[in-house]
Design an enzyme around this catalytic site. Structure first.
Site, PDB file in Angstrom:
ATOM      1  N   TRP A   1       0.951  -1.255  -0.077  1.00  0.00           N
ATOM      2  CA  TRP A   1      -0.287   0.326   0.005  1.00  0.00           C
ATOM      3  C   TRP A   1       0.781   1.293  -0.284  1.00  0.00           C
ATOM      4  O   TRP A   1       0.362   2.145   0.058  1.00  0.00           O
ATOM      5  CB  TRP A   1      -0.819   0.055   1.122  1.00  0.00           C
ATOM      6  CG  TRP A   1      -0.404  -0.716   2.573  1.00  0.00           C
ATOM      7  CD1 TRP A   1      -0.049  -1.524   2.895  1.00  0.00           C
ATOM      8  CD2 TRP A   1       0.350   0.495   3.448  1.00  0.00           C
ATOM      9  NE1 TRP A   1      -0.125  -1.793   4.442  1.00  0.00           N
ATOM     10  CE2 TRP A   1       1.009  -0.794   4.512  1.00  0.00           C
ATOM     11  CE3 TRP A   1       0.876   1.456   3.019  1.00  0.00           C
ATOM     12  CZ2 TRP A   1       1.498  -0.139   5.531  1.00  0.00           C
ATOM     13  CZ3 TRP A   1       1.566   2.094   4.509  1.00  0.00           C
ATOM     14  CH2 TRP A   1       1.808   1.244   5.719  1.00  0.00           C
TER      15      TRP A   1
ATOM     16  N   LYS B   1       6.271  -3.810 -11.295  1.00  0.00           N
ATOM     17  CA  LYS B   1       6.488  -5.444 -11.702  1.00  0.00           C
ATOM     18  C   LYS B   1       6.167  -5.969 -12.848  1.00  0.00           C
ATOM     19  O   LYS B   1       5.657  -7.126 -13.472  1.00  0.00           O
ATOM     20  CB  LYS B   1       5.411  -5.943 -10.354  1.00  0.00           C
ATOM     21  CG  LYS B   1       5.864  -5.973  -9.196  1.00  0.00           C
ATOM     22  CD  LYS B   1       4.762  -7.028  -8.374  1.00  0.00           C
ATOM     23  CE  LYS B   1       4.536  -6.646  -6.879  1.00  0.00           C
ATOM     24  NZ  LYS B   1       6.466  -7.073  -5.948  1.00  0.00           N
TER      25      LYS B   1
ATOM     26  N   GLU C   1       9.604  -9.087  -1.902  1.00  0.00           N
ATOM     27  CA  GLU C   1      10.682  -7.557  -1.379  1.00  0.00           C
ATOM     28  C   GLU C   1       9.819  -7.829  -0.541  1.00  0.00           C
ATOM     29  O   GLU C   1       8.427  -7.402  -0.286  1.00  0.00           O
ATOM     30  CB  GLU C   1      10.546  -6.869  -2.384  1.00  0.00           C
ATOM     31  CG  GLU C   1      11.228  -5.640  -2.116  1.00  0.00           C
ATOM     32  CD  GLU C   1      10.623  -4.416  -2.045  1.00  0.00           C
ATOM     33  OE1 GLU C   1      11.394  -4.936  -0.113  1.00  0.00           O
ATOM     34  OE2 GLU C   1      10.550  -3.605  -1.488  1.00  0.00           O
TER      35      GLU C   1
ATOM     36  N   GLU D   1      -5.887  -4.172  -1.001  1.00  0.00           N
ATOM     37  CA  GLU D   1      -7.084  -3.001  -0.198  1.00  0.00           C
ATOM     38  C   GLU D   1      -6.863  -1.501  -0.003  1.00  0.00           C
ATOM     39  O   GLU D   1      -7.386  -1.299   0.197  1.00  0.00           O
ATOM     40  CB  GLU D   1      -8.042  -4.388   0.144  1.00  0.00           C
ATOM     41  CG  GLU D   1      -7.615  -4.535   1.611  1.00  0.00           C
ATOM     42  CD  GLU D   1      -6.627  -4.974   2.097  1.00  0.00           C
ATOM     43  OE1 GLU D   1      -6.213  -5.697   2.857  1.00  0.00           O
ATOM     44  OE2 GLU D   1      -5.760  -5.336   0.981  1.00  0.00           O
TER      45      GLU D   1
END
Length: 489
Positions: free
Chosen positions: A152, A162, A251, A179
């Site tokens: 987040w 990515k 990561e 989320e």
């Protein structure tokens, strides 16, 4: 009424309704305002995303590398054209200051896509002579459908980091943002489609950890790239391996040491330490939160740090002068305040901050004052555990060997740094530190060309840099016989 309305999934090149019947809300961490209601993906939705990704990936992989490169470059152009609008969305969703999101979040994501767009045509195999009439050649082929699971703190940047190498190598990606900050990944999906990426090649599924688990265990997914906490990373890695021996990139967290030697430029060292602890309100995985200072210069260093902390401008994220915003969620606020209480209880000396900001406009947001603890010990929770908030721990040391040993005495190994004017000492110390990302006389920059990843429990694999492309391809070896076949029987 929410600011951005109902947010759906993005599958097969278009927004799509989830079938779970479930939704979750996302809030502005600076004001508490409801930003959006977001549909949560079901197992059927994940299956649908995988099916569309397979179909799109076949079309994408069949293109030439130059064609893929041109499309990715167009996506970069669109990201840069829309930087300000995307930065405002990221500001609302994360609580970061607008000055930060405009200068960093979208910019660094676009840079990485541009970098891999340039490398798409450089993916190549080898030719190895065996005999005059026989040789072997290798092909680097895409893995197929990959999953990205984001954190987040840098939503759109992580989605770019990515997806860029995955798409450059001819793969498709299904991305699940956190989320807590789910909005900007949908905008990236729209941009990829507008740029010409085939439908299904970049899908977005929304939801909590259960959706991440569905992706990690799905047999139709060949690789999972995860950014987040260590314990969640272990679960993702376990599901990925147990289901279908997926490739993984992890990561994960850190508790990174910053070592300030007695010959350091102390003004520079203080600037580095404050940036390494309070940028993005301390919500950066590579933060240098264990600040080891050689005893002879500790007091002078602390004085400089406190002067800089006093100049930090906490405020409304939309104010261009603000350089310190709220934490991203109420849960993170409670976690950070708990660690601050722990530091006080265990005997650390509170030098600055140490409380929630509640005056005026801060009252409705999740703000914690930049906090500095002195006289810290290695056994304190604030020194041992990742806090992921604006909390600096200052520790003193006498010798280089002592500093290195204590810096390495952790299960983490994401980042490390040293500040010294002695070139020999700088390299000697860095070579002994057990960390994947290291800085000398600076901190925090992660350019596209620089591999990012950790040692020990801070991760597996790397993001960014040339070598990452290898982990989004697989090698096929082919032997060719030009002469007569020699039968065995």
């Amino acid at each position: 009424m929410s600011v951005y309305g109902l947010q759906r999934l993005y599958i097969a090149g278009a927004h799509a309704d989830a079938t779970s019947g479930k939704t979750f809300d996302t809030f502005d961490p600076a004001t508490g305002e409801l930003l959006a209601r977001v549909q949560q993906a079901s197992a059927d939705d994940v299956d649908r995303a995988v099916a569309s990704a397979r179909e799109g990936q076949r079309e994408w992989a069949a293109m030439t590398a130059m064609q893929r490169s041109r499309i990715l470059r167009r996506a970069v152009e669109l990201l840069r054209e829309r930087n300000n609008a995307l930065a405002e969305l990221e500001m609302r969703d994360t609580g970061k200051p607008i000055a930060e999101t405009r200068a960093v979040d979208i910019v660094t994501g676009a840079d990485v896509i541009e970098y891999y767009a340039g490398l798409a045509t450089a993916i190549e195999g080898l030719q190895v002579p065996l005999r005059p009439e026989s040789f072997v050649y290798t092909r680097r082929e895409p893995l197929g459908v990959c999953a990205g699971i984001g954190a987040w703190n840098y939503p759109i940047q992580i989605a770019c980091w990515k997806s860029a190498p995955a798409l450059a190598a001819g793969n498709a990606m299904i991305f699940k943002p956190s989320e807590v900050t789910p909005l900007s990944a949908l905008k990236l999906a729209e941009i990829y489609t507008e740029a010409g990426v085939p439908a299904g090649v970049f899908n977005v599924v929304q939801g909590d950890g259960s959706v991440g688990a569905l992706l990690s265990a799905h047999p139709g997914i060949a690789k999972v790239s995860f950014t987040g906490g260590v314990e969640t990373g272990k679960k993702v890695m376990s599901l990925a391996g147990a289901s279908s021996l997926k490739e993984v990139t992890m990561e994960l967290g850190g508790k990174s040491p910053l070592i300030v030697f007695d010959d350091a430029d102390l003004d520079r060292a203080a600037d580095i330490a404050v940036t390494a602890n309070f940028f993005s309100a301390g919500q950066v995985c590579t933060n240098g939160t264990r600040v080891f200072v050689q005893q002879a210069v500790k007091d002078a260093f602390v004085e400089r740090v406190l002067a800089r902390v006093a100049r930090i401008r906490a405020g409304k994220p939309s104010d261009p002068d603000t350089n310190f915003g709220p934490l991203a969620s109420a849960a993170q606020l409670d976690k950070v305040l708990g660690y601050i209480d722990s530091g006080k209880a265990e005997g650390a000396k509170l030098l600055a901050g140490g409380a929630r900001l509640v005056n005026d406009h801060f009252a409705s947001g999740q703000y914690v004052a930049p906090t500095v603890f002195g006289d810290c010990r290695d056994d304190m929770r604030i020194v041992r555990e990742e806090i992921f908030g604006p909390v600096m721990s200052i520790l003193s040391f006498e010798t280089e060997d002592e500093a290195i040993a204590r810096a390495n005495a952790t299960d983490y190994g994401l980042a490390a740094g040293v500040v010294t004017e002695n070139l020999s000492r700088a390299h000697r110390a860095i070579h002994r530190l057990e960390a994947g990302i290291c800085w000398i006389n600076t901190w925090g920059e992660s350019p596209a060309e620089m591999p990012v990843g950790g040692y020990k429990q801070s991760g597996v694999g790397r993001e960014n840099g040339i070598t990452t492309l290898e982990h989004y391809t697989r090698i096929k070896s082919v032997q060719v016989e030009l002469g007569r076949y020699q039968p065995v029987f």
